[in-house]
Design an enzyme around this catalytic site. Structure first.
Site, PDB file in Angstrom:
ATOM      1  N   LYS A  58      41.127  36.472  87.489  1.00  0.00           N
ATOM      2  CA  LYS A  58      42.011  37.168  86.553  1.00  0.00           C
ATOM      3  C   LYS A  58      42.684  38.365  87.252  1.00  0.00           C
ATOM      4  O   LYS A  58      42.153  38.821  88.240  1.00  0.00           O
ATOM      5  CB  LYS A  58      41.217  37.629  85.335  1.00  0.00           C
ATOM      6  CG  LYS A  58      40.196  38.717  85.680  1.00  0.00           C
ATOM      7  CD  LYS A  58      40.020  39.669  84.527  1.00  0.00           C
ATOM      8  CE  LYS A  58      39.680  41.015  84.944  1.00  0.00           C
ATOM      9  NZ  LYS A  58      38.586  41.571  85.422  1.00  0.00           N
ATOM     10  N   HIS A  86      33.942  35.345  84.428  1.00  0.00           N
ATOM     11  CA  HIS A  86      32.482  35.257  84.549  1.00  0.00           C
ATOM     12  C   HIS A  86      31.769  35.570  83.238  1.00  0.00           C
ATOM     13  O   HIS A  86      30.606  35.229  83.067  1.00  0.00           O
ATOM     14  CB  HIS A  86      31.955  36.127  85.700  1.00  0.00           C
ATOM     15  CG  HIS A  86      32.006  37.607  85.472  1.00  0.00           C
ATOM     16  ND1 HIS A  86      33.166  38.325  85.462  1.00  0.00           N
ATOM     17  CD2 HIS A  86      31.024  38.506  85.244  1.00  0.00           C
ATOM     18  CE1 HIS A  86      32.898  39.599  85.239  1.00  0.00           C
ATOM     19  NE2 HIS A  86      31.599  39.747  85.109  1.00  0.00           N
ATOM     20  N   GLU A  92      30.920  50.858  80.198  1.00  0.00           N
ATOM     21  CA  GLU A  92      30.261  50.896  81.510  1.00  0.00           C
ATOM     22  C   GLU A  92      30.091  52.341  81.955  1.00  0.00           C
ATOM     23  O   GLU A  92      30.945  53.189  81.670  1.00  0.00           O
ATOM     24  CB  GLU A  92      31.120  50.178  82.544  1.00  0.00           C
ATOM     25  CG  GLU A  92      31.313  48.715  82.259  1.00  0.00           C
ATOM     26  CD  GLU A  92      32.198  48.077  83.314  1.00  0.00           C
ATOM     27  OE1 GLU A  92      31.659  47.597  84.317  1.00  0.00           O
ATOM     28  OE2 GLU A  92      33.423  48.094  83.148  1.00  0.00           O
ATOM     29  N   ASP A 132      42.193  44.852  81.960  1.00  0.00           N
ATOM     30  CA  ASP A 132      41.041  44.543  82.817  1.00  0.00           C
ATOM     31  C   ASP A 132      39.917  43.878  82.025  1.00  0.00           C
ATOM     32  O   ASP A 132      39.275  42.944  82.509  1.00  0.00           O
ATOM     33  CB  ASP A 132      40.522  45.838  83.457  1.00  0.00           C
ATOM     34  CG  ASP A 132      39.340  45.599  84.373  1.00  0.00           C
ATOM     35  OD1 ASP A 132      39.426  44.664  85.197  1.00  0.00           O
ATOM     36  OD2 ASP A 132      38.337  46.335  84.285  1.00  0.00           O
ATOM     37  N   HIS A 137      38.177  39.194  79.384  1.00  0.00           N
ATOM     38  CA  HIS A 137      36.804  38.856  79.002  1.00  0.00           C
ATOM     39  C   HIS A 137      36.517  38.943  77.502  1.00  0.00           C
ATOM     40  O   HIS A 137      35.923  38.048  76.919  1.00  0.00           O
ATOM     41  CB  HIS A 137      35.824  39.781  79.730  1.00  0.00           C
ATOM     42  CG  HIS A 137      36.035  39.817  81.212  1.00  0.00           C
ATOM     43  ND1 HIS A 137      36.036  38.680  81.987  1.00  0.00           N
ATOM     44  CD2 HIS A 137      36.244  40.845  82.070  1.00  0.00           C
ATOM     45  CE1 HIS A 137      36.227  39.018  83.254  1.00  0.00           C
ATOM     46  NE2 HIS A 137      36.362  40.322  83.330  1.00  0.00           N
ATOM     47  N   LYS A 197      35.213  52.858  80.851  1.00  0.00           N
ATOM     48  CA  LYS A 197      34.484  53.215  82.075  1.00  0.00           C
ATOM     49  C   LYS A 197      34.021  54.665  82.011  1.00  0.00           C
ATOM     50  O   LYS A 197      34.548  55.455  81.233  1.00  0.00           O
ATOM     51  CB  LYS A 197      35.390  52.992  83.287  1.00  0.00           C
ATOM     52  CG  LYS A 197      35.693  51.512  83.529  1.00  0.00           C
ATOM     53  CD  LYS A 197      36.077  51.247  84.960  1.00  0.00           C
ATOM     54  CE  LYS A 197      36.375  49.781  85.212  1.00  0.00           C
ATOM     55  NZ  LYS A 197      35.177  48.940  85.287  1.00  0.00           N
TER      56      LYS A 197
HETATM   57  O1  LIG Z   1      35.894  41.718  85.646  1.00  0.00           O
HETATM   58  C1  LIG Z   1      35.437  42.822  85.498  1.00  0.00           C
HETATM   59  O2  LIG Z   1      34.189  42.939  84.992  1.00  0.00           O
HETATM   60  C2  LIG Z   1      33.409  44.094  85.293  1.00  0.00           C
HETATM   61  C3  LIG Z   1      32.285  44.120  84.275  1.00  0.00           C
HETATM   62  O3  LIG Z   1      31.500  42.966  84.383  1.00  0.00           O
HETATM   63  P1  LIG Z   1      30.074  43.024  85.088  1.00  0.00           P
HETATM   64  O4  LIG Z   1      29.551  41.656  84.913  1.00  0.00           O
HETATM   65  O5  LIG Z   1      30.310  43.412  86.527  1.00  0.00           O
HETATM   66  O6  LIG Z   1      29.305  44.071  84.366  1.00  0.00           O
HETATM   67  C4  LIG Z   1      34.234  45.375  85.231  1.00  0.00           C
HETATM   68  O7  LIG Z   1      33.483  46.445  85.743  1.00  0.00           O
HETATM   69  C5  LIG Z   1      35.483  45.235  86.053  1.00  0.00           C
HETATM   70  O8  LIG Z   1      36.295  46.401  85.919  1.00  0.00           O
HETATM   71  C6  LIG Z   1      36.262  44.022  85.616  1.00  0.00           C
HETATM   72  O9  LIG Z   1      37.356  43.828  86.503  1.00  0.00           O
END
Ligand SMILES: O=C1O[C@H](COP(=O)(O)O)[C@@H](O)[C@H](O)[C@H]1O
Length: 454
Positions: A133, A163, A201, A220, A225, A324
């Site tokens: 993505k 994912h 996060e 993002d 997601h 974040k």
């Molecule tokens: O794809 C992304 O996902 C992460 C969060 O997923 P994680 O499985 O690593 O906790 C995110 O931190 C990131 O900015 C985003 O691009």
């Protein structure tokens, strides 16, 4: 399971390959001991074969997958210009017999031009294309990218990687909501009051300004997601979980998803972090992070409220939020069930609605419900039933990768769904561009701006 697949990683020396893809491959091969992979690296700058071997060895070791190295036939690291058809030809020539996966672990614009440059006749039958993505930058560019990809291979061989679709807790929503008679009949506006999908996060920018400053939290995390998670939570129960039924169901629910009351100004919020402390870690203001262009006004925390306009869901607010540098970060899907209409007189205390909490790391399911007892046997209290569901986030990538290596796109985002996700957020992007929604601030380590519910 496919016979030995050639996995060619374009961008093999980059951050994504080192941080996520190669570790996921190591984990997968540790778990599935019958699986072997022919691994080819490709990139624009040279890496000698020794350094390439060392990179693979080091990343496998970092996830305790040293034993899986003997199931990798390590091919060369190829220096290619991915914007030219010869680049892909070089990879195809180096591939072994068996299915070929071209995994574009490259920035989206580079992936798009690399795909545009491919001559379809160069691709062996059955070639799979895997892309990270974001898929395009808006609905139109996503459609164009889809047209480019489908000129090369059929949709069933295109893997738009997300994912989150491999996360055990997201997948567990399917079983929890469809395989339990206590939840299946109540999964609609009749009994459900609201749904919230939140992925906060504690991490900040972590050196990713080049990508993140142009994306922000909305693109993002929410456009990609969290809308996929919404689709799993709100889809009509599919007849089967095969790639057609499941992806038809998720695409249909995304087509019916809109910004709440078509009012993006009232149904979205954005903010960015200022200097603060997250745990023990001192963080600078987002605008002082290296590589950030403050004039862009990129948000690091975004929230939108959606409505799925179907007979099942109309009128139920579904809030998606991600940010974040947050303290006490919640990462969960929360389904709030309406309170009962009447509690027998004689039971004392409040009887709020039952709450289901699917927590996305650690992976847990909690059901918060009302019970009575204690010193006063008829006093109501809240009790929580909890179950551990967890395999963890890293496994999510491995799950998605297994699907790619097996030519099973069930857990990949289908092209039409990717376009819908851009369509859903477009009114919010426009409202933000017009300045209809203020860019608020929150200190790193806090739970968000004042006035946003924690
Ligand atoms: O794809 C992304 O996902 C992460 C969060 O997923 P994680 O499985 O690593 O906790 C995110 O931190 C990131 O900015 C985003 O691009």
């Amino acid at each position: 399971m496919n016979a030995e697949t050639t996995l060619a990683i374009l961008g093999a020396s980059g951050d994504l390959a080192g941080r996520l893809l190669l570790p996921a491959l190591g984990e997968l091969l540790m778990e599935e001991r019958d699986r072997t992979v022919h691994l080819i690296g490709a990139g624009s700058t040279a890496m000698d074969d020794g350094a390439w071997r060392q990179r693979v060895t080091d990343t496998f070791s970092s996830v305790g997958a040293e034993d899986a190295l003997d199931r990798v036939t390590l091919g060369p690291f190829l220096v290619i210009d991915a914007s030219k058809a010869e680049g892909i030809r070089t990879i195809v020539d180096a591939a072994s017999e068996g299915p070929l996966v071209l995994y574009f672990a490259l920035p989206p614009a580079v992936t798009a031009s690399a795909c545009a440059a491919i001559d379809p006749s160069d691709l062996p039958a059955g070639t799979m294309l895997a892309l990270e993505k974001p898929f395009g930058t808006d609905e139109r560019s996503a459609r164009e990218l889809n047209d480019t990809l489908r000129r090369l291979v059929p949709e069933s061989q295109i893997f738009r990687v997300d994912h989150f679709l491999g996360r055990s807790t997201v997948l567990n929503v399917i079983g929890s909501r469809t395989a339990n008679r206590i939840f299946e009949p109540i999964w609609s506006h009749r009994d459900i009051e609201s749904i919230s999908i939140r992925y906060d996060e504690s991490l900040g920018l972590e050196g990713r300004a080049g990508y993140y400053d142009g994306a922000g939290a909305l693109v993002d995390m929410i456009q990609s997601h969290l809308l996929q998670v919404l689709a799993i939570v709100a889809m009509e129960p599919p007849a089967t979980l095969d790639e057609i039924d499941l992806r038809d169901a998720t695409a249909a629910v995304l087509r019916a998803t809109h910004i709440w009351k078509d009012d993006p100004a009232a149904s979205s919020r954005r903010a960015r972090y200022t200097a603060g402390t997250v745990g023990e870690r001192r963080m600078p203001s987002y605008v002082d992070e290296p590589g950030v262009d403050a004039s862009r006004g990129t948000e690091t925390l975004a929230e939108i409220v959606c409505e799925v306009r179907t007979a099942r869901w109309a009128g139920v607010p579904i809030t998606l939020r991600s940010g974040k540098a947050l303290g006490d970060p919640a990462r969960e899907i929360v389904v709030r069930i309406k309170p009962v209409r009447h509690v027998p007189t004689g039971l004392t205390g409040d009887a709020p609605g039952t709450v289901l909490r699917f927590s996305l790391g650690p992976d847990r399911l909690a059901v918060e419900l009302n019970v009575n007892g204690g010193a006063d046997p008829f006093a109501l209290h809240r009790a929580v039933l909890e179950a551990d569901l967890g395999l963890g986030a890293q496994r999510a990538y491995a799950e998605v990768l297994a699907g790619i290596l097996d030519t099973d796109p069930t857990l990949a985002v289908r092209g039409d769904a990717a376009e819908q996700c851009w369509r859903i957020i477009a009114p919010v992007q426009e409202a933000w561009r017009r300045g209809d929604v203020p860019l608020e601030e929150y200190p790193a380590g806090s739970t968000g701006p004042d006035g946003w519910p924690a």
